[in-house]
Design a protein around this motif. Structure first.
Motif, PDB file in Angstrom:
ATOM      1  N   LEU A 320       1.006  -1.195  -0.087  1.00 30.07           N
ATOM      2  CA  LEU A 320       0.027   0.001  -0.126  1.00 30.07           C
ATOM      3  C   LEU A 320       0.807   1.321  -0.162  1.00 30.07           C
ATOM      4  CD1 LEU A 320      -2.786  -0.835   2.465  1.00 30.07           C
ATOM      5  CD2 LEU A 320      -2.945  -1.389   0.112  1.00 30.07           C
ATOM      6  N   ASN A 321       2.113   1.171   0.314  1.00 30.24           N
ATOM      7  CA  ASN A 321       3.105   2.323   0.480  1.00 30.24           C
ATOM      8  C   ASN A 321       4.092   2.105  -0.708  1.00 30.24           C
ATOM      9  OD1 ASN A 321       3.303   4.353   2.134  1.00 30.24           O
ATOM     10  ND2 ASN A 321       5.176   3.515   3.322  1.00 30.24           N
ATOM     11  N   SER A 322       3.810   1.368  -1.792  1.00 25.04           N
ATOM     12  CA  SER A 322       4.592   1.359  -2.908  1.00 25.04           C
ATOM     13  C   SER A 322       4.311   2.579  -3.747  1.00 25.04           C
ATOM     14  CB  SER A 322       4.265  -0.041  -3.615  1.00 25.04           C
ATOM     15  OG  SER A 322       4.946   0.063  -4.902  1.00 25.04           O
ATOM     16  N   LEU A 323       5.675   2.822  -4.430  1.00 23.07           N
ATOM     17  CA  LEU A 323       5.335   3.714  -5.414  1.00 23.07           C
ATOM     18  C   LEU A 323       5.329   3.272  -6.792  1.00 23.07           C
ATOM     19  CD1 LEU A 323       8.516   6.043  -4.155  1.00 23.07           C
ATOM     20  CD2 LEU A 323       5.948   6.652  -4.180  1.00 23.07           C
ATOM     21  N   GLY A 324       5.084   1.901  -6.996  1.00 22.52           N
ATOM     22  CA  GLY A 324       5.091   1.284  -8.066  1.00 22.52           C
ATOM     23  C   GLY A 324       3.896   1.546  -9.029  1.00 22.52           C
ATOM     24  N   CYS A 325       2.925   2.232  -8.479  1.00 23.13           N
ATOM     25  CA  CYS A 325       1.909   2.604  -9.683  1.00 23.13           C
ATOM     26  C   CYS A 325       1.860   4.194  -9.796  1.00 23.13           C
ATOM     27  CB  CYS A 325       0.582   2.272  -9.404  1.00 23.13           C
ATOM     28  SG  CYS A 325       0.212   0.467  -9.877  1.00 23.13           S
ATOM     29  N   PHE A 342      -0.201   4.401   6.941  1.00 26.53           N
ATOM     30  CA  PHE A 342      -1.128   4.237   5.679  1.00 26.53           C
ATOM     31  C   PHE A 342      -2.275   3.342   6.401  1.00 26.53           C
ATOM     32  CE2 PHE A 342       0.369  -0.152   5.168  1.00 26.53           C
ATOM     33  CZ  PHE A 342       1.823  -0.014   5.472  1.00 26.53           C
ATOM     34  N   PRO A 343      -3.646   2.748   5.719  1.00 25.12           N
ATOM     35  CA  PRO A 343      -4.010   3.892   4.455  1.00 25.12           C
ATOM     36  C   PRO A 343      -4.175   5.073   5.278  1.00 25.12           C
ATOM     37  CG  PRO A 343      -5.680   2.514   5.422  1.00 25.12           C
ATOM     38  CD  PRO A 343      -4.596   2.033   6.338  1.00 25.12           C
ATOM     39  N   ASN A 344      -4.082   6.217   3.915  1.00 20.13           N
ATOM     40  CA  ASN A 344      -4.425   7.607   4.467  1.00 20.13           C
ATOM     41  C   ASN A 344      -5.115   8.189   3.372  1.00 20.13           C
ATOM     42  OD1 ASN A 344      -4.466  10.051   5.868  1.00 20.13           O
ATOM     43  ND2 ASN A 344      -2.245  10.241   5.599  1.00 20.13           N
ATOM     44  N   PRO A 345      -6.231   8.564   3.452  1.00 20.54           N
ATOM     45  CA  PRO A 345      -7.225   8.619   4.739  1.00 20.54           C
ATOM     46  C   PRO A 345      -7.603   7.321   5.266  1.00 20.54           C
ATOM     47  CG  PRO A 345      -8.245  10.190   2.806  1.00 20.54           C
ATOM     48  CD  PRO A 345      -7.180   9.286   2.389  1.00 20.54           C
ATOM     49  N   ALA A 346      -7.570   7.266   6.542  1.00 24.70           N
ATOM     50  CA  ALA A 346      -7.939   6.093   7.295  1.00 24.70           C
ATOM     51  C   ALA A 346      -9.267   6.054   7.974  1.00 24.70           C
ATOM     52  CB  ALA A 346      -6.933   5.939   8.262  1.00 24.70           C
TER      53      ALA A 346
END
Ligand code: ZN
Length: 412
Positions: A320-325, A342-346
């Motif tokens: 969820l914290n990846s910069l892959g996309c 993360f996630p943010n918003p939560a």
């Protein structure tokens, strides 16, 4: 003569339709590998047991808090391990076929047909590679250089079939599992014995999903099935001893597939009534992507809860914290590279991932007026903090020595 030909054509189309509509034209190899590892690899067994208890705890909290998840995005990389064919031929399937397969996967996870639930988990072909360069998320490698690959395809580790060694194939092309969900498209698995298999979420270098090129399509039931395993779903018939007996059914959270809205059944039972039990919604199992029944068309709320709980903890949480996309699950930061939130918003829970050197640090959550709302100590590299009782708004999450590292966290 013409009639005979027509009859043959009808039979061929019926057989083809049967294969197309079936969730698993041939068996999925996940169970075989999982059982083998549970028996022979104590570290693996420990990981699965730990993950199971984490997921169960989060699922319970979700139920208590009536957690509604945000849409989570998982960056995906597809490695096409072909046999030297030109692109678009044979096992070297085209970019368009792969893009359509991912679109089909998203359609199934988002309940496009309206028959199940929207899992609120989507998959995107990576737009940034591990070095930050642009990519279409597809890597192509000629696998015929690896012994036995051309003749028999890949051999899942621990399987006696005579294909190429799994790790040799995956070593041809793999991206860090902390930032990408790896999908390897192969020519064959065990000389045709399986159409796909996936690792349960245990991380490591080779975590991911393997699928034969002919099943990597927009209409495939195999792809959502294997991704389901990758996010910790078991078969709906789990515990049937290989279609031998009805699974134990005394505690739905701990028996069978550990999910309460998929009635336990035997692998081969897909008819209008469930011989194992009359309780529950039978269609949830016999039409489930995680069954071997024909005409699969749904995930259930219970499966969604388990998937989302799995996404909240290691090893999947880092995705969820990846910069892959090209996007990241965090909103604002003070450019900290040693922790993330993360996630943010939560909604009800935030996941705090910290570098090991921050273990033991204190954290404080301030409201908009600078008042301390929550505080505590980080005791794990992956810590979950409950925001359930806080009202919606912007909070500042600070961590570390002198609380210098901080993030804005939005509670919805
Ligand atoms: Zn399976």
């Amino acid at each position: 003569m013409k009639t005979t030909l027509n009859l043959i054509l009808i039979i061929i189309s019926l057989v083809f339709f049967q294969m197309q509509s079936k969730g698993q034209g041939v068996e999925c190899g996940t169970d075989y590998i999982h059982k083998n590892q549970m028996q022979t690899d104590s570290a693996y067994r420990k990981q699965i047991v730990t993950l199971e208890s984490q997921v169960e705890a989060i699922t319970q909290k979700q139920a208590n808090n009536k957690l509604r998840s945000s849409l989570y995005t998982i960056p995906v990389v597809v490695h096409v391990i072909h046999l030297g064919e030109p692109i678009g031929t044979g096992s070297n399937i085209s970019d368009i076929q792969i893009q359509e397969a991912i679109a089909g996967l998203n359609d199934r996870f988002s309940n496009g047909n309206g028959l199940g639930v929207d899992v609120e988990l989507e998959f995107c072909l990576a737009s940034k590679d591990p070095n930050g360069n642009s990519t279409n998320g597809i890597n192509r490698v000629d696998g015929s250089i690896v012994a036995n690959y051309s003749a028999n395809g890949i051999t899942p580790t621990g399987n006696p079939c005579s294909g190429a060694i799994e790790t040799d194939i995956k070593d041809l092309s793999r991206w860090p599992v902390s930032d990408y969900y790896n999908i390897w498209v192969v020519s064959e698995i065990c000389n045709g014995a399986f159409v796909g298999y996936a690792s349960y979420p245990v991380g490591g270098l080779y975590d991911g999903l393997v699928i034969v090129s002919t099943s990597m399509t927009s209409t495939s039931g195999t792809l959502p099935h294997e991704v389901g395993h990758g996010f910790f779903l078991y078969h709906t018939f789990s515990g049937d001893g290989g279609n031998v007996s009805c699974p134990v059914d005394t505690n739905c959270l701990m028996n069978g597939d550990n999910i309460c809205d998929t009635p336990p059944h035997k692998q081969g039972d897909c008819g209008t009534t469930n011989p194992c039990t009359l309780a529950g919604v039978w269609d949830n199992s016999r039409y489930n992507y995680m069954s071997y029944c024909p005409l699969v068309n749904r995930f259930t709320q219970g499966q969604k809860d388990r998937i989302i709980a799995t996404v909240m903890v290691a090893p999947r949480a880092s995705l969820l914290n990846s910069l892959g996309c090209g996007t990241v699950g965090i909103n604002e930061s003070s450019s900290s590279d040693i922790f993330s939130v993360f996630p943010n918003p939560a909604h009800s829970l935030i996941n705090v991932k910290v570098d090991i050197k921050l273990l033991g640090s204190s954290y404080v959550v301030y409201d908009n007026a600078g008042k301390i709302i929550l505080k505590g100590i980080i005791t794990s590299e992956d810590t979950i903090i409950e925001l359930g009782t806080l009202s919606g708004g912007i909070y500042l999450f600070s961590l570390g020595e002198n609380l210098k590292q901080s993030f804005k966290v939005i509670k919805e």
